[in-house]
Scaffold this motif. Structure first.
Motif: not given
Length: 442
Positions: A355-356, A146
């Protein structure tokens, strides 16, 4: 993800056109250029060497993906350069050379193959990497990636406001396509399965208005080029470097196994002991073959789980398609530059969603574990170690002894080790367990 929402299962065959379409989408989202681009900047390679280095990486990743998806693990996994190995790669190349790195990879990859062949890795997984640890590893990967997304946009050349705008537009488009893709109609299906490509195409068009799309490299690049065997010269075998990469490659395998378990949680598939050992063999073999053409350490990309959340297409034939495209690109600089023209802010915009998705995939995979104090500590310690390592200044890391210094240059590696150690050290009680463990293929 609810397995009942899966659109295409792992063994379901796709047409060649579908395999290439879905594979191309995964290839774009996984951004296989990212690994070599980072190292090209670190090692300050000239244009000719940089282009060759990218070709080596794509060839290695393509071959490894075909090996895994087609013959060994047989899942929708994309093999890419392992970020957990970057610290060690940089330290070895700066301290010695690429030939020394290749020698260490050849030996350590054979070690991984042997562990899989004699069915030892599955036994190690049962003892040291239960489902809680595997899920935590994916969480660690998501958390470590992130800040890279944000800092990379900040560090891009040009106008920071324009870069964030382009990344934000791409991010928002993919988010919209994901939500609309949940509609149970043809329009929803089209957006769901192609959302990543649509977002990248539109984002690239937006970036072109800011002068960030340069088509000239495509015209000047050649159509065909043959990669060289041992492009950095004959491999060198240095015992200390080999020992370091025996540890690093094992950590990289833990990262991959976490990805496999996360995919099974989403797809309803399973990874039993036999399949796990086959996957370990496939990964080691992929690294070995990739090393022959100058490739870097490879693992199953957790980023691809983010794509699978969007598309819900788990067919291994999509991964085979991605591998074929990667190999074709390695032999054709013109094709490589076709993807390379996608502006960096667009890629990072997509990567934000990825990434989430990776982080949430890890969280979802450990939901079945009770939220006891002990389990919370295992997860929390790994997260703290990951974030803490990422914040350590190089003035501290640089004075650490040998292998310790290598490891602390890779936040993901330290997070993985912390999860394993915490799980072993903190006693497990009956109320910390679940009836079935995902490491047993559930």
């Amino acid at each position: 993800m609810d397995p009942t929402q899966v659109r295409v299962k792992s063994d379901e065959k796709l047409s060649i056109k579908q395999s290439l379409f879905y594979g191309f989408q995964s290839l774009l989202a996984c951004n296989l250029f990212l690994g070599p681009f980072v190292l090209i900047g670190v090692f300050q390679m000239d244009v000719t060497l940089a282009a060759s280095f990218i070709g080596m990486t794509f060839l290695a990743c393509g071959i490894a993906t075909i090996i895994q998806a087609g013959f060994f693990l047989k899942m929708q996994v994309i093999q890419g350069v392992s970020f957990a190995t970057f610290g060690a790669i940089i330290a070895v190349v700066m301290g010695a050379d690429f030939a020394t790195l290749v020698g260490a990879l050849l030996v350590s990859s054979l070690f991984i193959v042997i562990l899989g062949y004699f069915k030892l890795f599955s036994k190690l997984v049962k003892k040291f990497i239960p489902g809680l640890v595997a899920g935590t590893v994916i969480i660690v990967v998501g958390i470590a990636l992130m800040p890279i997304t944000i800092t990379s946009i900040v560090d891009l050349p040009g106008n920071p406001g324009e870069n964030f705008l382009i990344a934000g537009v791409t991010f928002g488009l993919l988010l919209i396509f994901m939500r609309l893709g949940r509609k149970n109609n043809r329009f929803g299906k089209i957006l769901s399965i192609g959302g990543v490509i649509y977002a990248i195409v539109i984002g690239t068009i937006v970036a072109s208005f800011f002068g960030q799309v340069d088509l000239s490299p495509i015209g000047s690049a050649s159509w065909f080029s043959i990669p060289k065997l041992f492009p950095f010269g004959p491999p060198k075998f240095e015992i200390n470097t080999i020992l370091v990469f025996l540890v690093i490659m094992t950590i990289s395998m833990i990262e991959s196994i976490g990805t496999w378990f996360t995919i099974t949680e989403m797809s309803g598939d399973e990874v039993d002991d036999a399949r796990l050992d086959r996957g370990v063999m496939g990964e080691g073999l992929g690294v070995f073959i990739g090393s022959l053409v100058g490739g870097l350490p490879i693992s199953s990309y957790a980023s691809n789980t983010g794509v699978l959340v969007v598309t819900k297409v788990f067919s291994r034939y999509a991964a085979i398609g991605a591998g074929v495209i990667a190999v074709a690109m390695a032999f054709s600089p013109k094709l490589m530059f076709l993807i390379a023209i996608v502006p960096a802010p667009v890629i990072w915009g997509v990567y934000g969603i990825v990434c989430i998705a990776v982080l949430m995939s890890g969280i979802n995979s450990i939901k079945r574990y009770p939220t006891t104090e002990r389990n919370n500590l295992v997860v929390g310690i790994a997260i703290l170690a990951t974030i803490g390592t990422g914040l350590l200044p190089m003035t501290i890391v640089g004075v650490m002894p040998g292998i310790i210094s290598y490891l602390f240059q890779a936040a993901i590696a330290i997070g993985c080790i912390a999860a394993i150690v915490a799980n072993l050290v903190i006693p497990e009680q009956a109320d910390d367990k679940v009836q079935l463990d995902i490491s047993e293929g559930q």
